[in-house]
Design a protein around this motif. Structure first.
Motif, PDB file in Angstrom:
ATOM      1  N   GLU A 124       0.830  -1.199   0.000  1.00 29.77           N
ATOM      2  CA  GLU A 124       0.000   0.000   0.000  1.00 29.77           C
ATOM      3  C   GLU A 124       0.873   1.261   0.000  1.00 29.77           C
ATOM      4  O   GLU A 124       0.607   2.210  -0.731  1.00 29.77           O
ATOM      5  CB  GLU A 124      -0.919  -0.006   1.225  1.00 29.77           C
ATOM      6  CG  GLU A 124      -1.892   1.144   1.246  1.00 29.77           C
ATOM      7  CD  GLU A 124      -2.858   1.049   2.407  1.00 29.77           C
ATOM      8  OE1 GLU A 124      -3.177   2.107   2.966  1.00 29.77           O
ATOM      9  OE2 GLU A 124      -3.283  -0.071   2.749  1.00 29.77           O
ATOM     10  N   ASP A 125       1.930   1.250   0.797  1.00 32.50           N
ATOM     11  CA  ASP A 125       2.841   2.395   0.851  1.00 32.50           C
ATOM     12  C   ASP A 125       3.532   2.621  -0.498  1.00 32.50           C
ATOM     13  O   ASP A 125       3.641   3.761  -0.960  1.00 32.50           O
ATOM     14  CB  ASP A 125       3.900   2.204   1.934  1.00 32.50           C
ATOM     15  CG  ASP A 125       3.331   2.286   3.342  1.00 32.50           C
ATOM     16  OD1 ASP A 125       2.178   2.752   3.512  1.00 32.50           O
ATOM     17  OD2 ASP A 125       4.052   1.869   4.282  1.00 32.50           O
ATOM     18  N   LEU A 162       2.484   1.680  -3.513  1.00 31.33           N
ATOM     19  CA  LEU A 162       1.524   2.107  -4.520  1.00 31.33           C
ATOM     20  C   LEU A 162       1.047   3.545  -4.285  1.00 31.33           C
ATOM     21  O   LEU A 162       0.789   4.276  -5.240  1.00 31.33           O
ATOM     22  CB  LEU A 162       0.349   1.129  -4.585  1.00 31.33           C
ATOM     23  CG  LEU A 162       0.731  -0.278  -5.073  1.00 31.33           C
ATOM     24  CD1 LEU A 162      -0.467  -1.218  -4.957  1.00 31.33           C
ATOM     25  CD2 LEU A 162       1.280  -0.249  -6.479  1.00 31.33           C
ATOM     26  N   THR A 163       0.982   3.952  -3.025  1.00 35.47           N
ATOM     27  CA  THR A 163       0.643   5.345  -2.715  1.00 35.47           C
ATOM     28  C   THR A 163       1.765   6.270  -3.186  1.00 35.47           C
ATOM     29  O   THR A 163       1.515   7.320  -3.792  1.00 35.47           O
ATOM     30  CB  THR A 163       0.391   5.517  -1.209  1.00 35.47           C
ATOM     31  OG1 THR A 163      -0.733   4.726  -0.835  1.00 35.47           O
ATOM     32  CG2 THR A 163       0.139   6.969  -0.844  1.00 35.47           C
ATOM     33  N   ALA A 164       3.008   5.867  -2.909  1.00 37.27           N
ATOM     34  CA  ALA A 164       4.158   6.666  -3.354  1.00 37.27           C
ATOM     35  C   ALA A 164       4.217   6.721  -4.875  1.00 37.27           C
ATOM     36  O   ALA A 164       4.529   7.773  -5.453  1.00 37.27           O
ATOM     37  CB  ALA A 164       5.451   6.089  -2.779  1.00 37.27           C
ATOM     38  N   GLU A 165       3.890   5.611  -5.529  1.00 39.95           N
ATOM     39  CA  GLU A 165       3.870   5.592  -6.991  1.00 39.95           C
ATOM     40  C   GLU A 165       2.843   6.591  -7.523  1.00 39.95           C
ATOM     41  O   GLU A 165       3.129   7.374  -8.434  1.00 39.95           O
ATOM     42  CB  GLU A 165       3.532   4.197  -7.510  1.00 39.95           C
ATOM     43  CG  GLU A 165       3.420   4.158  -9.018  1.00 39.95           C
ATOM     44  CD  GLU A 165       2.551   3.048  -9.558  1.00 39.95           C
ATOM     45  OE1 GLU A 165       2.426   2.972 -10.794  1.00 39.95           O
ATOM     46  OE2 GLU A 165       1.976   2.280  -8.769  1.00 39.95           O
ATOM     47  N   ARG A 166       1.640   6.581  -6.942  1.00 41.66           N
ATOM     48  CA  ARG A 166       0.585   7.493  -7.379  1.00 41.66           C
ATOM     49  C   ARG A 166       1.024   8.948  -7.199  1.00 41.66           C
ATOM     50  O   ARG A 166       0.814   9.774  -8.095  1.00 41.66           O
ATOM     51  CB  ARG A 166      -0.696   7.222  -6.592  1.00 41.66           C
ATOM     52  CG  ARG A 166      -1.862   8.103  -7.023  1.00 41.66           C
ATOM     53  CD  ARG A 166      -3.161   7.801  -6.281  1.00 41.66           C
ATOM     54  NE  ARG A 166      -3.030   7.411  -4.895  1.00 41.66           N
ATOM     55  CZ  ARG A 166      -2.858   8.264  -3.863  1.00 41.66           C
ATOM     56  NH1 ARG A 166      -2.786   9.537  -4.083  1.00 41.66           N
ATOM     57  NH2 ARG A 166      -2.773   7.813  -2.630  1.00 41.66           N
ATOM     58  N   ARG A 167       1.674   9.239  -6.100  1.00 37.65           N
ATOM     59  CA  ARG A 167       2.146  10.609  -5.861  1.00 37.65           C
ATOM     60  C   ARG A 167       3.198  11.023  -6.891  1.00 37.65           C
ATOM     61  O   ARG A 167       3.210  12.167  -7.359  1.00 37.65           O
ATOM     62  CB  ARG A 167       2.710  10.729  -4.455  1.00 37.65           C
ATOM     63  CG  ARG A 167       1.639  10.720  -3.398  1.00 37.65           C
ATOM     64  CD  ARG A 167       2.217  10.943  -2.025  1.00 37.65           C
ATOM     65  NE  ARG A 167       1.162  10.850  -1.032  1.00 37.65           N
ATOM     66  CZ  ARG A 167       1.305  10.278   0.145  1.00 37.65           C
ATOM     67  NH1 ARG A 167       2.460   9.764   0.499  1.00 37.65           N
ATOM     68  NH2 ARG A 167       0.300  10.245   0.985  1.00 37.65           N
ATOM     69  N   GLU A 168       4.084  10.109  -7.232  1.00 40.31           N
ATOM     70  CA  GLU A 168       5.105  10.409  -8.244  1.00 40.31           C
ATOM     71  C   GLU A 168       4.465  10.653  -9.607  1.00 40.31           C
ATOM     72  O   GLU A 168       4.881  11.541 -10.347  1.00 40.31           O
ATOM     73  CB  GLU A 168       6.138   9.289  -8.332  1.00 40.31           C
ATOM     74  CG  GLU A 168       7.084   9.223  -7.161  1.00 40.31           C
ATOM     75  CD  GLU A 168       8.026  10.409  -7.055  1.00 40.31           C
ATOM     76  OE1 GLU A 168       8.286  11.107  -8.073  1.00 40.31           O
ATOM     77  OE2 GLU A 168       8.521  10.663  -5.954  1.00 40.31           O
ATOM     78  N   ARG A 169       3.448   9.873  -9.941  1.00 43.58           N
ATOM     79  CA  ARG A 169       2.760  10.074 -11.225  1.00 43.58           C
ATOM     80  C   ARG A 169       2.036  11.426 -11.248  1.00 43.58           C
ATOM     81  O   ARG A 169       2.033  12.116 -12.266  1.00 43.58           O
ATOM     82  CB  ARG A 169       1.796   8.936 -11.505  1.00 43.58           C
ATOM     83  CG  ARG A 169       2.516   7.625 -11.796  1.00 43.58           C
ATOM     84  CD  ARG A 169       1.635   6.585 -12.403  1.00 43.58           C
ATOM     85  NE  ARG A 169       2.320   5.311 -12.453  1.00 43.58           N
ATOM     86  CZ  ARG A 169       3.229   4.978 -13.375  1.00 43.58           C
ATOM     87  NH1 ARG A 169       3.546   5.825 -14.325  1.00 43.58           N
ATOM     88  NH2 ARG A 169       3.814   3.797 -13.346  1.00 43.58           N
ATOM     89  N   GLU A 170       1.439  11.792 -10.127  1.00 44.01           N
ATOM     90  CA  GLU A 170       0.787  13.102 -10.039  1.00 44.01           C
ATOM     91  C   GLU A 170       1.818  14.224 -10.168  1.00 44.01           C
ATOM     92  O   GLU A 170       1.566  15.223 -10.846  1.00 44.01           O
ATOM     93  CB  GLU A 170       0.030  13.220  -8.718  1.00 44.01           C
ATOM     94  CG  GLU A 170      -1.204  12.342  -8.652  1.00 44.01           C
ATOM     95  CD  GLU A 170      -1.815  12.234  -7.268  1.00 44.01           C
ATOM     96  OE1 GLU A 170      -1.259  12.820  -6.296  1.00 44.01           O
ATOM     97  OE2 GLU A 170      -2.845  11.559  -7.127  1.00 44.01           O
ATOM     98  N   ARG A 213      -3.437   1.350 -14.318  1.00 39.01           N
ATOM     99  CA  ARG A 213      -3.602   1.334 -12.863  1.00 39.01           C
ATOM    100  C   ARG A 213      -5.068   1.571 -12.542  1.00 39.01           C
ATOM    101  O   ARG A 213      -5.714   2.414 -13.136  1.00 39.01           O
ATOM    102  CB  ARG A 213      -2.811   2.450 -12.216  1.00 39.01           C
ATOM    103  CG  ARG A 213      -1.417   2.131 -11.965  1.00 39.01           C
ATOM    104  CD  ARG A 213      -1.247   1.282 -10.714  1.00 39.01           C
ATOM    105  NE  ARG A 213       0.172   0.999 -10.608  1.00 39.01           N
ATOM    106  CZ  ARG A 213       0.695  -0.181 -10.840  1.00 39.01           C
ATOM    107  NH1 ARG A 213      -0.034  -1.203 -11.096  1.00 39.01           N
ATOM    108  NH2 ARG A 213       1.977  -0.349 -10.773  1.00 39.01           N
TER     109      ARG A 213
END
Length: 67
Positions: A9-10, A12-20, A66
């Motif tokens: 979860e951590d 994938l959350t970090a991945e989403r933030r990087e994509r944003e 995703r």
């Protein structure tokens, strides 16, 4: 929640933030750095899920969108 599930979860959350961050980047160099960081995080999450028995699959961003 298990340690593995929390780690996934951590990641994938970090991945989403990087994509944003990549979407909002001021220039191509910064965008590419955030995009590559997101890819590394996604790859790490996928690898952990693949090595863990009974873990639900993590879709690869290369092969599928995703959710």
């Amino acid at each position: 929640m298990s340690n593995v599930a929390a780690a996934l979860e951590d990641l994938l959350t970090a991945e989403r933030r990087e994509r944003e961050a990549a979407e909002q980047a001021a220039n191509d160099l910064v965008r590419d750095r955030h995009f590559m960081a997101a890819e590394r995080l996604a790859d790490r999450a996928w690898s952990i899920a693949e090595q863990t028995r009974g873990c639900p699959p993590v879709p690869s961003s290369i092969w599928g969108p995703r959710c």
